[in-house]
Design an enzyme around this catalytic site. Structure first.
Site, PDB file in Angstrom:
ATOM      1  N   ARG A 143      81.865 131.284  92.195  1.00  0.00           N
ATOM      2  CA  ARG A 143      82.770 131.051  93.318  1.00  0.00           C
ATOM      3  C   ARG A 143      84.194 131.332  92.843  1.00  0.00           C
ATOM      4  O   ARG A 143      84.501 131.223  91.647  1.00  0.00           O
ATOM      5  CB  ARG A 143      82.673 129.614  93.814  1.00  0.00           C
ATOM      6  CG  ARG A 143      81.306 129.203  94.361  1.00  0.00           C
ATOM      7  CD  ARG A 143      81.348 127.765  94.828  1.00  0.00           C
ATOM      8  NE  ARG A 143      80.084 127.327  95.425  1.00  0.00           N
ATOM      9  CZ  ARG A 143      79.129 126.689  94.763  1.00  0.00           C
ATOM     10  NH1 ARG A 143      79.286 126.408  93.476  1.00  0.00           N
ATOM     11  NH2 ARG A 143      78.017 126.316  95.376  1.00  0.00           N
ATOM     12  N   LYS A 167      80.866 122.770  92.981  1.00  0.00           N
ATOM     13  CA  LYS A 167      81.147 121.814  94.035  1.00  0.00           C
ATOM     14  C   LYS A 167      80.618 120.433  93.668  1.00  0.00           C
ATOM     15  O   LYS A 167      79.564 120.310  93.040  1.00  0.00           O
ATOM     16  CB  LYS A 167      80.504 122.273  95.350  1.00  0.00           C
ATOM     17  CG  LYS A 167      81.176 123.478  95.980  1.00  0.00           C
ATOM     18  CD  LYS A 167      80.578 123.788  97.329  1.00  0.00           C
ATOM     19  CE  LYS A 167      81.322 124.928  98.022  1.00  0.00           C
ATOM     20  NZ  LYS A 167      80.752 125.235  99.351  1.00  0.00           N
ATOM     21  N   HIS A 236      84.239 136.307  97.642  1.00  0.00           N
ATOM     22  CA  HIS A 236      82.981 135.741  98.127  1.00  0.00           C
ATOM     23  C   HIS A 236      81.972 136.829  98.456  1.00  0.00           C
ATOM     24  O   HIS A 236      80.752 136.632  98.288  1.00  0.00           O
ATOM     25  CB  HIS A 236      83.240 134.865  99.361  1.00  0.00           C
ATOM     26  CG  HIS A 236      82.220 133.787  99.529  1.00  0.00           C
ATOM     27  ND1 HIS A 236      82.022 132.797  98.584  1.00  0.00           N
ATOM     28  CD2 HIS A 236      81.313 133.545 100.519  1.00  0.00           C
ATOM     29  CE1 HIS A 236      81.058 131.986  98.986  1.00  0.00           C
ATOM     30  NE2 HIS A 236      80.604 132.423 100.142  1.00  0.00           N
ATOM     31  N   ARG A 239      80.267 137.693  95.332  1.00  0.00           N
ATOM     32  CA  ARG A 239      79.254 136.669  95.029  1.00  0.00           C
ATOM     33  C   ARG A 239      78.001 136.931  95.864  1.00  0.00           C
ATOM     34  O   ARG A 239      76.882 136.819  95.360  1.00  0.00           O
ATOM     35  CB  ARG A 239      79.834 135.292  95.315  1.00  0.00           C
ATOM     36  CG  ARG A 239      78.859 134.119  95.204  1.00  0.00           C
ATOM     37  CD  ARG A 239      79.642 132.813  95.344  1.00  0.00           C
ATOM     38  NE  ARG A 239      78.833 131.698  95.771  1.00  0.00           N
ATOM     39  CZ  ARG A 239      78.149 130.902  94.953  1.00  0.00           C
ATOM     40  NH1 ARG A 239      78.171 131.120  93.648  1.00  0.00           N
ATOM     41  NH2 ARG A 239      77.461 129.876  95.419  1.00  0.00           N
ATOM     42  N   HIS A 262      73.629 126.118  94.382  1.00  0.00           N
ATOM     43  CA  HIS A 262      73.366 125.565  95.712  1.00  0.00           C
ATOM     44  C   HIS A 262      72.586 124.266  95.585  1.00  0.00           C
ATOM     45  O   HIS A 262      71.555 124.213  94.909  1.00  0.00           O
ATOM     46  CB  HIS A 262      72.551 126.553  96.558  1.00  0.00           C
ATOM     47  CG  HIS A 262      73.320 127.743  97.000  1.00  0.00           C
ATOM     48  ND1 HIS A 262      72.714 128.916  97.436  1.00  0.00           N
ATOM     49  CD2 HIS A 262      74.659 127.968  97.091  1.00  0.00           C
ATOM     50  CE1 HIS A 262      73.646 129.793  97.772  1.00  0.00           C
ATOM     51  NE2 HIS A 262      74.836 129.245  97.564  1.00  0.00           N
ATOM     52  N   TYR A 271      69.896 134.731 101.975  1.00  0.00           N
ATOM     53  CA  TYR A 271      69.872 136.064 101.363  1.00  0.00           C
ATOM     54  C   TYR A 271      68.546 136.792 101.573  1.00  0.00           C
ATOM     55  O   TYR A 271      68.460 137.992 101.330  1.00  0.00           O
ATOM     56  CB  TYR A 271      70.162 135.959  99.868  1.00  0.00           C
ATOM     57  CG  TYR A 271      71.554 135.478  99.582  1.00  0.00           C
ATOM     58  CD1 TYR A 271      72.654 136.327  99.718  1.00  0.00           C
ATOM     59  CD2 TYR A 271      71.784 134.164  99.206  1.00  0.00           C
ATOM     60  CE1 TYR A 271      73.927 135.880  99.498  1.00  0.00           C
ATOM     61  CE2 TYR A 271      73.079 133.704  98.965  1.00  0.00           C
ATOM     62  CZ  TYR A 271      74.138 134.567  99.108  1.00  0.00           C
ATOM     63  OH  TYR A 271      75.417 134.115  98.890  1.00  0.00           O
TER      64      TYR A 271
END
Length: 296
Positions: A143, A167, A236, A239, A262, A271
């Site tokens: 990220r 995150k 992004h 990514r 994730h 995806y």
């Protein structure tokens, strides 16, 4: 009104490990609703239902995000005994479809790298830095925030991995390709030696790292010099390209989830739309009944 919002945000930070960017987004949504209703913490069902009209011009995804923030806020108020009732069922619930990620072709990625390698070949700090940034964006799927805030201590010495804080302050190990290791090594030879960050800023203090905005600008500028529409590329999007191209190459979805950091595999499954043709071919070729003709 500031106190209930501040208390709620403090809970998100302490109990859920919410990142600063997440907390800032929650604050914006809650304070904007407070400005519309007068006193958000005391709002009733009719007031919350009125937000549907006030948010009519917003995208469904934006309304869904705002409603989610408010639902969590009112749930917190009830749990803490600050309200007896929960009016949040009156909030609008738009059917927001998750947007598909932008697709970057292999040819576009190659053109981007060709330009970056050409500029790095001149040996300038800017060229070497940009190549290292690009290698980590596309080669490791970081990220933007994770990349710009990488400390020097995260740079691998013997093992080909980066330790990344993602995150919710969750750490994960991210593999670094030989190409990326070589680009980082070249960058390390010319970078400022007095900064604790891998990609230091040019601020007067010299103690910070480049910003996400600056990274965004660098990627756009590089794309323009490579003859690619800058509107198609961002950190992004690179990514997304990392994830998409790995999946095309046969990567397992669970492995991809780990690499991307994730928390929920449902996020990673976005995806799979790009690789439907490969999946159909896989079933036709590998299923036990694939080679058997149907009976007459």
């Amino acid at each position: 009104m500031a106190q209930p919002i501040d208390t709620f945000l403090a809970m998100l930070a302490a109990e859920r490990g919410a990142a600063p960017n997440t907390l800032a987004a929650y604050r914006r949504d809650l304070e904007s609703a407070d400005a519309l209703l007068g006193d958000l913490a005391a709002a009733d069902r009719d007031q919350l239902a009125s937000l549907a009209g006030k948010w009519a011009a917003l995208a469904p995804s934006t309304v869904a995000r705002k409603s989610s923030a408010l639902r969590q806020f009112f749930g917190f108020l009830v749990d803490e005994g600050l309200r007896k009732d929960d009016p949040s069922p009156a909030l609008p619930r738009p059917m927001a479809r998750r947007p598909l990620p932008k697709i970057l072709s292999h040819a576009q990625v190659e053109a981007l790298f060709e330009r970056a390698e050409l500029e790095a070949g001149a040996g300038t700090p800017e060229g070497l830095r940009n190549l290292a940034l690009l290698e980590l964006l596309y080669g490791s799927g970081l990220r933007a925030t994770e990349l710009v805030s990488l400390p020097l201590s995260a740079v691998p010495r013997d093992a080909p991995f980066l330790t990344v804080t993602g995150k919710g302050s969750q750490q994960r190990m991210v593999p670094v390709s030989r190409r990326a290791q070589a680009a980082i090594a070249r960058w390390m030879e010319v970078r400022s030696a007095d900064s604790p960050f891998l990609f230091p800023s040019r601020s007067r203090s010299g103690s910070g790292h480049i910003s996400r905005i600056r990274l965004y600008q660098l990627v756009k500028e590089l794309a323009a010099r490579a003859g690619i529409d800058p509107a198609r590329i961002s950190p992004h999007v690179l990514r997304h390209a990392f994830a998409t191209h790995l999946l095309e190459g046969g990567a397992d979805l669970r492995v991809l989830q780990t690499l991307l950091g994730h928390a929920d595999i449902a996020t990673t499954q976005i995806y799979t739309h790009v690789d439907s043709a490969r999946l159909v071919a896989l079933v036709n070729e590998r299923h036990p009944l694939a080679g058997k003709a149907r009976g007459g």
